[in-house]
Design a protein around this motif. Structure first.
Motif, short mmCIF file in Angstrom:
data_model
loop_
_atom_site.label_atom_id
_atom_site.label_comp_id
_atom_site.label_asym_id
_atom_site.label_seq_id
_atom_site.Cartn_x
_atom_site.Cartn_y
_atom_site.Cartn_z
N GLU A 128 19.14 20.88 -3.25
CA GLU A 128 17.80 21.14 -4.03
C GLU A 128 17.82 19.77 -5.03
O GLU A 128 16.70 19.17 -5.32
N GLU A 140 9.79 18.80 -0.16
CA GLU A 140 10.19 19.49 1.00
C GLU A 140 10.56 18.19 1.91
O GLU A 140 11.33 18.33 2.82
N ALA A 190 6.07 25.66 -0.56
CA ALA A 190 5.96 25.07 0.97
C ALA A 190 7.41 25.41 1.07
O ALA A 190 8.28 25.63 0.28
N ILE A 191 7.96 25.33 2.51
CA ILE A 191 9.33 25.40 3.05
C ILE A 191 9.55 24.80 4.14
O ILE A 191 8.61 24.70 4.99
N HIS A 207 13.79 16.89 1.71
CA HIS A 207 14.80 17.55 2.53
C HIS A 207 14.98 17.09 4.00
O HIS A 207 16.11 17.13 4.29
N VAL A 221 20.13 30.47 -4.73
CA VAL A 221 20.38 29.09 -4.06
C VAL A 221 19.41 27.78 -4.60
O VAL A 221 19.37 26.99 -3.85
N GLU A 233 8.41 37.86 -4.22
CA GLU A 233 8.78 36.70 -4.33
C GLU A 233 10.42 36.52 -4.03
O GLU A 233 10.99 37.41 -4.47
N ARG A 234 10.75 35.55 -3.25
CA ARG A 234 12.18 35.43 -2.94
C ARG A 234 12.72 33.88 -3.38
O ARG A 234 11.72 32.93 -3.39
N ASP A 235 13.79 33.98 -3.53
CA ASP A 235 14.48 32.49 -3.81
C ASP A 235 14.70 31.98 -2.39
O ASP A 235 15.96 32.07 -1.89
N GLU A 236 13.81 31.14 -1.75
CA GLU A 236 14.10 30.91 -0.48
C GLU A 236 14.67 29.77 -0.09
O GLU A 236 14.46 28.65 -0.90
N VAL A 237 15.86 29.80 0.60
CA VAL A 237 16.40 28.54 1.06
C VAL A 237 15.32 27.37 1.46
O VAL A 237 14.65 27.56 2.28
N LEU A 238 15.69 26.06 1.08
CA LEU A 238 14.71 25.14 1.25
C LEU A 238 13.17 25.27 0.65
O LEU A 238 12.48 24.64 1.26
N GLY A 239 13.04 26.33 0.24
CA GLY A 239 11.65 26.34 -0.45
C GLY A 239 11.25 26.05 -1.67
O GLY A 239 12.42 25.91 -2.46
N PHE A 240 10.11 25.73 -2.03
CA PHE A 240 9.83 25.10 -3.30
C PHE A 240 8.42 25.31 -3.74
O PHE A 240 7.47 25.31 -3.07
#
Lengths: 737, 162
Positions: free
Chosen positions: A276, A208, A173-174, A211, A314, B49-56
């Protein structure tokens, strides 16, 4: 008398990082200042400077034609002549310089505007790139209901808009959005997980939503936008200049600007990573440190490639995130690298800010650069105290509830700030321009200047950080509720800023002087630097501003002792923990005698001063009749009396402090503050008794000299004193039994 | 009209196959198939696959079976139609299409269309092989690809022998 306590262990509950104001805003401020400074530097390099050069040529001819007082050889004449010519030069170039600063400010505004535009567009781009569409209740009614329930539980002011990409198989999720309109995007894989393993689904969602609750979205996407704007609005134009224009010195600038780019990017990523960990901890509130959150982080994607690669990531590594959830203490400390980022921004930004403000106010500012120097110091003090100061307060709280967490030394922080400041200054605009030229090779000059400056900077920073620590430790023990903590911390950080402004200003002044001295060669640099620092210290001794600073620094610490010790209640200091449990009590009563000891020692010091000084004064007045005294005799006599007072205060401070111990510096300065005015009164009254006058200005200067001299002497050894002052038998703030 | 009918039949057959290939997706079949039809190419595109900002998220990306099943069934139906057209000669296209529709309808509800000529052994083998290869090409695991191919052949042969 020290009370005896049972040696109880530290509290098993996790310290709550959300109990303290977050330093993210200040970290973001650091990034913005670093970007603006670097942008200013880049545009100063690439903007055409033909008009400025022409103006300088014209102004130089005007200066040479000036019919000012011609120097005849005396220092006064030379100074007057130089001043007149400088005035002509400044008036002549003011308009061109302001115009140049205006162009650079326009570039800064352009980059800031670009950042704003990118920030506004990012959510649209993110949604499109992720292939997200709105999730309507008929798509997955149970999922929508669960997300809404979790959003309400998370304490959000408004629910986010739910999006999803049904065809994305990852279980992720983002969150994104702008200006309070937030969107929560789910992958199809995560929605499927809701039906298979709802606990995992909830854990991801809690992270999420944390955040959003932590206010990360705007800061994060602004951080990203600022970086893109810097890359497109500053680095790219520089690259174009390198390719198309014949700027012979651009190649020399390349390594500095490349370094700036890397620095800005690393600061950006450190801001992003910090958020994070906070989100992980908040997401673990419901099921504790050993719950699902910790388990699924172990399953999250690992950034491969070792620590170097992780520097660019990040997200922190899964192992680091799990450690933070289990033990939140890492969010209460400032590392060498964090401190280095602060120092780097200061070292980079100060010369640029000072130059910009100075050139922008050229022709208006009659303070001789004090305004530009002071404003630059003020702005950077806010950032330094915001990041370092708030971290020191958190760290002090940790050591109060668990003595094992007390840092072995605050030196790494001071060294981090110093190392960053030195590197930042080397990368800055002012270092790239050697106006005066030097007898030394460039690298040797840099090495000598930076080494001398680093020593002074480290000692100064260590003193400042120790003061913040002492203030935090003192006031935290008088702040048993979240409300009182907020008030105490705000006051403490403001007081630290008051101390920090002249400190930063002084550090860069010292640096300018050391750089100036470096033109004379290696030995001369060290010699002149020591002389300059010594003479400078003597010059500021007589200023009431220094007395005021000493009073602020000491008064703030003493004021805590005037607040009654908090009552023992169930709620006391419970704000400091995530898990519920009993309140804490302050079990350390070691400071009750501090005032009494300081007052007694100070009075003894005044008595010693009176006993030693009176016979000396009487002898001098008898042996040296008024008519036979030269100015030199009077000054020597006065300096000796002041020096005697300062030395006895040093003795008083040493007597109070003993072999160090907690609040040694505070006790020493407190003794000087009590003894100083007493000794000044004895000195002035003796002078009056032997037929002298009592002028108000003279009296103020005497009090300032004696108090400042005594306090500084008392503080001189403080940065070198032992820290921590010794292991306690257990935490100061301990659960009630 | 005929296209809509074929489309519905493909959806229905795919839904029945999902029950055995990826039962966890049954509840989401509606929105997943709608997303597939919005952009069929996106369903089978590999994601980085990306190291997305604010993603988890947890673990690496899994494969969602629904769009793959839809894609495989569509491909097989198209292939069958082409083969039957080639066999039927003049007016073959309409006849073949009707034949395939009837097969699919019988696969959905054997009682509704009792007398439809069935597929031969060779044709069923060819369907299985094609379905398996297509599923593998779309990155469905070997086991699930085999399961899908068998289930598809089972559905079509059940309709043939009814």
């Amino acid at each position: 008398m020290r009370r005896q306590h049972a040696d109880a262990g530290p509290d098993p509950r996790r310290p709550d990082p959300f109990a303290f104001p977050s330093d993210t805003d200040f970290r973001f401020g650091l990034l913005v200042v670093a970007v603006l400074s670097a942008t200013f530097f880049i545009y100063d390099v690439i903007l055409p400077n033909g008009a400025l050069v022409s103006t300088y040529r014209l102004c130089l001819s005007q200066v040479l034609a000036t019919n000012g007082p011609q120097p005849t050889g005396s220092l006064g004449d030379i100074a007057a002549s130089g001043s007149a010519r400088a005035q002509v030069l400044n008036s002549c170039r003011a308009r061109a310089e302001r115009s140049r600063v205006g162009e650079e400010l326009l570039a800064l505004i352009g980059v800031a505007g670009l950042a704003g535009a990118i920030y506004a567009v990012l959510p649209v781009w993110r949604r499109r790139r992720g292939g997200y569409v709105d999730m309507v209740p008929s798509d997955a009614p149970e999922v929508v209901a669960e997300v809404e329930r979790l959003a309400d539980t998370a304490g959000l002011r408004s629910r986010p808009r739910i999006l999803w990409n049904p065809l994305n198989g990852s279980a992720a999720a983002i969150v994104f959005g702008a200006l309070g309109r937030y969107q929560l995007a789910l992958s199809g894989g995560l929605v499927i997980r809701f039906y298979e393993d709802p606990e995992v689904f909830r854990a991801v969602l809690r992270h999420e939503l944390a955040h959003i609750r932590n206010g990360d979205i705007d800061k994060t996407y602004l951080t990203v936008a600022v970086w893109y704007a810097f890359a497109a609005g500053a680095l790219l134009p520089f690259g174009v200049s390198m390719a198309f224009f014949d700027h012979s010195f651009l190649a020399d600038m390349f390594w500095r600007i490349a370094g700036l780019g890397v620095v800005v990017y690393l600061i950006r990523n450190s801001v992003l990573r910090a958020r994070e960990s906070y989100a992980d901890v908040r997401a673990s509130f419901e099921d504790g440190p050993a719950g699902i959150m910790s388990r699924i982080i172990g399953q999250s994607a690992v950034v491969r490639g070792g620590s170097w690669r992780r520097l660019w990531a990040v997200h922190p590594s899964p192992a680091e995130r799990q450690r933070t959830i289990t033990d939140t203490a890492s969010l209460f400390r400032l590392t060498f690298w964090d401190a280095g980022a602060v120092g780097l921004t200061i070292g980079l930004a100060f010369p640029n800010l000072e130059l910009t403000i100075g050139l922008g106010t050229l022709g208006f500012d009659r303070s001789g650069g004090v305004i530009s120097h002071g404003l630059a110091a003020l702005l950077l003090s806010v950032l330094l105290v915001g990041v370092v100061g708030s971290a020191v307060w958190r760290s002090a709280f940790l050591s109060l509830i668990d003595d094992r967490r007390r840092p072995a030394s605050l030196l790494p922080i001071a060294l981090g700030v110093t190392a960053g400041a030195v590197l930042g200054h080397v990368l800055s605009f002012s270092s790239s321009v050697d106006v005066l030229g030097s007898a030394l090779p460039s690298l040797a000059r840099i090495a000598i200047v930076e080494s001398v400056w680093a020593v002074v900077f480290t000692l100064g920073t260590l003193g400042l950080v120790r003061w913040i620590w002492a203030a935090a430790e003192t006031w935290l023990r008088r702040a048993p509720t979240a409300r009182s903590l907020g008030r105490a911390m705000t006051a403490g950080l403001v007081a630290a800023m008051v101390l920090c402004v002249p400190w930063i200003g002084a550090m860069f002044l010292v640096r300018d002087l050391v750089e100036f001295a470096a033109n004379g060669g290696a030995l001369a640099t060290v010699g002149i630097a020591v002389a300059v620092v010594g003479l400078g210290s003597l010059a500021v001794l007589a200023t009431p501003a220094l007395t005021m600073l000493i009073c602020v620094s000491t008064g703030f610490l003493v004021a805590a002792r005037l607040v009654p010790r908090p009552a023992v209640t169930d709620e006391a200091w419970r704000y400091g923990f995530i898990e519920n449990g009993p309140g804490l009590q302050d079990r350390d009563g070691t400071q009750s005698s501090m005032f009494r000891r300081a007052i007694v020692a100070a009075l003894i010091g005044v008595a010693i001063y009176t006993v030693v000084m009176l016979p000396a004064a009487a002898s001098w007045h008898l042996l040296k009749p008024r008519a036979a005294r030269s100015d030199t005799d009077v000054i020597t006599y006065y300096v000796m009396l002041v020096a005697l007072a300062v030395l006895i205060q040093g003795y008083v401070a040493a007597a109070i402090t003993g072999g160090g111990g907690r609040f040694a510096g505070l006790r020493a300065v407190l003794g000087a503050l009590i003894a100083g005015p007493g000794m000044s009164a004895v000195l002035l009254l003796t002078n009056l008794a032997f037929g002298g006058g009592l002028d108000a200005g003279f009296a103020l200067q005497t009090v300032c000299l004696v108090v400042n001299g005594g306090a500084l002497l008392a503080l001189l050894a403080l940065p070198l004193a032992r820290f921590p002052p010794g292991r306690r038998s257990g935490p100061v703030l301990q659960a009630q039994t | 009209m005929a296209d809509d009918t074929l489309h519905d039949l493909i959806r229905d057959l795919s839904r029945s196959l999902i029950v055995s290939v990826a039962p966890e997706e049954v509840r989401l079949f509606g929105p997943l198939s709608a997303a597939y039809y919005r952009d069929p190419a996106a369903a089978t595109r590999a994601r980085k696959e990306r190291d997305e900002v604010l993603g988890f998220g947890v673990e690496a990306a899994a494969v969602i079976a629904t769009p793959i099943v839809l894609s495989v069934v569509t491909d097989v139906v198209r292939h069958l139609t082409q083969r039957l057209v080639a066999d039927a000669g003049e007016h073959g296209a309409q006849v073949a299409e009707r034949g395939v529709q009837a097969l699919l309808q019988r696969a959905r509800s054997p009682e509704a269309v009792p007398s439809v000529p069935g597929l031969t052994e060779a044709q069923l083998r060819e369907v299985r092989e094609r379905a398996y290869e297509k599923a593998r090409e779309l990155r469905l695991s070997d086991a699930r690809s085999a399961l899908l191919a068998d289930a598809l052949v089972g559905s079509l042969s059940a309709s043939s022998t009814a």
